[in-house]
Design an enzyme around this catalytic site. Sequence first.
Site, short mmCIF file in Angstrom:
data_model
loop_
_atom_site.label_atom_id
_atom_site.label_comp_id
_atom_site.label_asym_id
_atom_site.label_seq_id
_atom_site.Cartn_x
_atom_site.Cartn_y
_atom_site.Cartn_z
N ALA A 127 -108.58 102.39 7.10
CA ALA A 127 -107.30 102.30 6.98
C ALA A 127 -106.48 102.71 5.27
O ALA A 127 -105.00 103.48 5.22
CB ALA A 127 -106.99 101.20 7.33
N LEU A 128 -107.16 101.93 4.87
CA LEU A 128 -107.08 102.00 3.21
C LEU A 128 -106.78 103.74 2.95
O LEU A 128 -105.88 103.93 2.24
CB LEU A 128 -107.58 100.91 2.35
CG LEU A 128 -107.77 99.75 2.79
CD1 LEU A 128 -107.89 98.78 1.47
CD2 LEU A 128 -106.48 99.15 2.23
N ALA A 150 -112.53 99.17 -4.80
CA ALA A 150 -113.04 99.17 -3.35
C ALA A 150 -114.04 98.29 -3.30
O ALA A 150 -113.80 96.63 -3.84
CB ALA A 150 -113.49 100.03 -2.49
N ASP A 157 -110.82 98.36 -9.78
CA ASP A 157 -110.48 96.56 -10.16
C ASP A 157 -111.25 95.93 -9.70
O ASP A 157 -111.47 94.55 -9.11
CB ASP A 157 -109.28 96.97 -9.14
CG ASP A 157 -108.57 95.79 -9.05
OD1 ASP A 157 -108.41 94.74 -9.51
OD2 ASP A 157 -108.60 95.36 -7.12
N GLU A 216 -118.51 89.40 -10.39
CA GLU A 216 -117.33 88.88 -10.31
C GLU A 216 -117.14 87.36 -9.85
O GLU A 216 -118.03 86.63 -9.24
CB GLU A 216 -116.02 89.17 -9.80
CG GLU A 216 -116.25 90.95 -9.71
CD GLU A 216 -115.04 91.61 -7.93
OE1 GLU A 216 -115.00 92.76 -8.71
OE2 GLU A 216 -114.82 91.00 -7.12
N HIS A 256 -109.39 92.33 -9.70
CA HIS A 256 -109.44 92.12 -8.19
C HIS A 256 -108.56 91.70 -7.66
O HIS A 256 -108.41 90.50 -7.32
CB HIS A 256 -110.96 91.18 -7.70
CG HIS A 256 -112.04 92.21 -6.79
ND1 HIS A 256 -112.43 91.53 -6.48
CD2 HIS A 256 -111.02 92.50 -5.53
CE1 HIS A 256 -113.44 91.84 -4.83
NE2 HIS A 256 -112.16 92.40 -4.53
N ALA A 303 -106.24 93.87 -6.91
CA ALA A 303 -105.50 94.65 -6.38
C ALA A 303 -104.65 94.78 -4.36
O ALA A 303 -104.12 94.75 -3.68
CB ALA A 303 -106.75 96.33 -6.01
N TRP A 304 -105.78 93.75 -4.12
CA TRP A 304 -105.08 93.24 -2.80
C TRP A 304 -103.95 91.96 -2.52
O TRP A 304 -104.00 91.52 -1.22
CB TRP A 304 -106.55 92.60 -1.92
CG TRP A 304 -107.31 91.15 -2.85
CD1 TRP A 304 -107.47 91.31 -4.54
CD2 TRP A 304 -106.92 90.23 -2.03
NE1 TRP A 304 -108.04 89.76 -4.32
CE2 TRP A 304 -107.63 89.12 -3.41
CE3 TRP A 304 -106.14 89.51 -1.33
CZ2 TRP A 304 -107.62 87.74 -3.32
CZ3 TRP A 304 -106.48 88.19 -0.79
CH2 TRP A 304 -106.70 87.53 -1.89
#
Length: 322
Positions: free
Chosen positions: A163-164, A239, A264, A269, A290, A292-293
């Site tokens: 989907a992305l 991703a 990202d 992390e 991190h 982007a979402w």
Amino acid sequence: MTAAQEPHRIVFLDRDSVIATIRKPAFAHEWTEYPATAAADAAQRLLDARASIAITNKVPLRAADLDRLPELKLIAVAATGTDIVDLQAARERGIVVSNIRNYAVHTLPEHTFALILALRRQLVAYRADIEAGLWQKSERFCLFGHPISDLAGSRLGLVGYGALGKSVAQIARAFGMEVVVYNRSPVGDEGVTQVSFDEVLETSDVISLHLPLTDKTRNMISAKELIRMKRNALLINTARGGLVDEQALADALRAGVIAGAGFDVLVKEPPPADNPLLNLRLPNFILTPHSAWASAQAMQVLVDQLIDNVEAWQAGSPRNVV
């Protein structure tokens, strides 16, 4: 009240990982939440609460943890990636694992193109020039020095086409880019050409990664792949950090093997101080934390789907099962 009628005990291990309003499930339950939980404390917190449902975004639950949790029946992951959970161990113990799907179809592709545009338009480099006073001293009305390239007419190579990836492809076509895709299953979308991984590497002006992290995809971009990319190519990763060998990328950027990269995500992390990308001070590398979402809209969609998953499981029709 019998044991079978007891309310489910739900524990959200890292509530502060999402900034949104969470509705409570529409069935009898006891709800406990922690702002954050260290990995070493996760099993004990679930055990203390006698949790039947665990909600986790990034707190890992491994086989040894699950061994301590005989009452646990559902792990609701508040994210798409499920590498934090030992899925095989969960299956062996009859624990259902669900995840979140297709919630970031706007925010992550927009962030992907924010990175692409910033790098192609040399925004970081030109901002640094202005801060250094170079434009103010220029003999002409504008300042040159960093080559700018249009996206129109260039080739975007997508590695992964869920989907992305599809949403990124849609934006790319609006910019006039040619879109090629490397994907294990057939694509079949109009305006997109499916090609080999080799062709994506060797012919793309921009490569964007949209894959889960598995044993097969770990370090799929290493030094030998980077050297095969075009010298003017950009590598974008929104991703998973482990898809790219971080030291190899840092070396390639310093040596001018590729034109730039926008990331990202990192392997670990939050990152340790010695991460090879964390302190890479180059105008052709952009690192974001991190995020982007994490648009407000996407996070609300995420938590709404999270509770939908929990309610569907409790009703006997689990969804988004991994």
